[in-house]
Design an enzyme around this catalytic site. Sequence first.
Site, PDB file in Angstrom:
ATOM      1  N   LYS A  13       0.833  -1.216   0.000  1.00  0.00           N
ATOM      2  CA  LYS A  13       0.000   0.000   0.000  1.00  0.00           C
ATOM      3  C   LYS A  13       0.864   1.262   0.000  1.00  0.00           C
ATOM      4  CE  LYS A  13      -2.284  -0.957   3.834  1.00  0.00           C
ATOM      5  NZ  LYS A  13      -1.774  -2.279   4.227  1.00  0.00           N
ATOM      6  N   ARG A  84      -9.525   0.537   8.102  1.00  0.00           N
ATOM      7  CA  ARG A  84      -9.006  -0.803   8.363  1.00  0.00           C
ATOM      8  C   ARG A  84     -10.110  -1.723   8.867  1.00  0.00           C
ATOM      9  NH1 ARG A  84      -3.264   0.196   7.940  1.00  0.00           N
ATOM     10  NH2 ARG A  84      -2.202  -1.282   9.258  1.00  0.00           N
ATOM     11  N   ARG A 123      11.946  -6.347   5.073  1.00  0.00           N
ATOM     12  CA  ARG A 123      11.919  -4.877   5.008  1.00  0.00           C
ATOM     13  C   ARG A 123      12.891  -4.289   6.023  1.00  0.00           C
ATOM     14  NH1 ARG A 123       6.250  -1.909   5.218  1.00  0.00           N
ATOM     15  NH2 ARG A 123       6.006  -2.964   7.221  1.00  0.00           N
ATOM     16  N   ARG A 156      11.643  -2.784  11.307  1.00  0.00           N
ATOM     17  CA  ARG A 156      10.597  -2.052  12.010  1.00  0.00           C
ATOM     18  C   ARG A 156      10.133  -2.881  13.201  1.00  0.00           C
ATOM     19  NH1 ARG A 156       5.772   0.157   8.150  1.00  0.00           N
ATOM     20  NH2 ARG A 156       4.424  -0.923   9.621  1.00  0.00           N
ATOM     21  N   ARG A 167      -0.520  -8.970  13.233  1.00  0.00           N
ATOM     22  CA  ARG A 167      -1.062  -8.028  12.247  1.00  0.00           C
ATOM     23  C   ARG A 167      -1.853  -8.762  11.166  1.00  0.00           C
ATOM     24  NH1 ARG A 167       4.091  -5.196  10.306  1.00  0.00           N
ATOM     25  NH2 ARG A 167       2.799  -3.742   9.156  1.00  0.00           N
TER      26      ARG A 167
HETATM   27  P1  AMP Z   1       0.859   0.356   8.538  1.00  0.00           P
HETATM   28  O1  AMP Z   1       2.120   1.124   8.347  1.00  0.00           O
HETATM   29  O2  AMP Z   1      -0.276   0.814   7.659  1.00  0.00           O
HETATM   30  O3  AMP Z   1       1.074  -1.142   8.470  1.00  0.00           O
HETATM   31  O4  AMP Z   1       0.357   0.660  10.042  1.00  0.00           O
HETATM   32  C1  AMP Z   1       1.176   0.390  11.154  1.00  0.00           C
HETATM   33  C2  AMP Z   1       0.331   0.340  12.416  1.00  0.00           C
HETATM   34  O5  AMP Z   1      -0.306   1.609  12.632  1.00  0.00           O
HETATM   35  C3  AMP Z   1      -0.807  -0.665  12.419  1.00  0.00           C
HETATM   36  O6  AMP Z   1      -0.380  -1.979  12.758  1.00  0.00           O
HETATM   37  C4  AMP Z   1      -1.723  -0.076  13.492  1.00  0.00           C
HETATM   38  O7  AMP Z   1      -1.225  -0.301  14.793  1.00  0.00           O
HETATM   39  C5  AMP Z   1      -1.605   1.418  13.207  1.00  0.00           C
HETATM   40  N1  AMP Z   1      -2.609   1.853  12.213  1.00  0.00           N
HETATM   41  C6  AMP Z   1      -2.377   2.302  10.948  1.00  0.00           C
HETATM   42  N2  AMP Z   1      -3.526   2.612  10.322  1.00  0.00           N
HETATM   43  C7  AMP Z   1      -4.514   2.345  11.220  1.00  0.00           C
HETATM   44  C8  AMP Z   1      -5.945   2.433  11.188  1.00  0.00           C
HETATM   45  N3  AMP Z   1      -6.605   2.860  10.087  1.00  0.00           N
HETATM   46  N4  AMP Z   1      -6.636   2.061  12.291  1.00  0.00           N
HETATM   47  C9  AMP Z   1      -6.012   1.639  13.402  1.00  0.00           C
HETATM   48  N5  AMP Z   1      -4.680   1.512  13.506  1.00  0.00           N
HETATM   49  C10 AMP Z   1      -3.933   1.861  12.429  1.00  0.00           C
END
Ligand code: AMP
Length: 212
Positions: A13, A84, A123, A156, A167
Amino acid sequence: MRFILLGAPGSGKGTQAKSLGEHYNLERISLGDILRQEVKNESELGRKVKTYMEKGLLVPDEIISLVVAKHIHSDDFILDGYPRNLAQAKELDVILGKKKISLDFAVYLEVNEETMLKRLSGRRVCPHCDANYHIENMPPQKEGVCDLCGCKLLLRRDDKPEVIRKRWEVFVSENMPLRGYYKEKQKLIVIDANGEASEVLQNITDKLNGKQ
Ligand code: AMP
């Protein structure tokens, strides 16, 4: 044009949102990036969301909706990593409804578990300038060192194996209702995202151009 990018962790994404933002000249709003920056800055918001993120859990919806509303500045954008879950999708409709606009598309990047695992475990990120690498697909020139600022690259925190598993579980449980929501609204575009980033980008732009 306004659309959202949906998909599992590691579906690409972030990478696709960056390329699509440049291609269509759209503002890119990445929830993960915004939250990581808040954690890095040790802001009040950052302190609230840190533990959820480190455990691979979703940050509570009421926090997220405030963050989103604050970051949507223009009528044309790509949302990466939001919504999400179904509650967030409905909340997004409310936020956009207040601006008298609605989403054009929901682009769903579909990957299998094997691709997700390979991408996330390989990553590496730069803690200083946030550049992203992959040990096989996009390695830095010098192993373990950022090309842009020379800092040591890190895994990360939420890309550790036990957090990746969490996740993925969260994604699997929230995904079907979310997908169904946009399918019913006839906004869903499903893309096979297991291939190379450039191929996936081409598929997305072909589909979007065909729909405009
Ligand atoms: P990402 O970089 O999109 O994988 O997001 C990393 C982390 O940020 C996720 O595992 C969640 O803990 C938090 N996060 C990101 N977007 C959301 C969302 N829309 N709702 C809730 N938590 C989020």
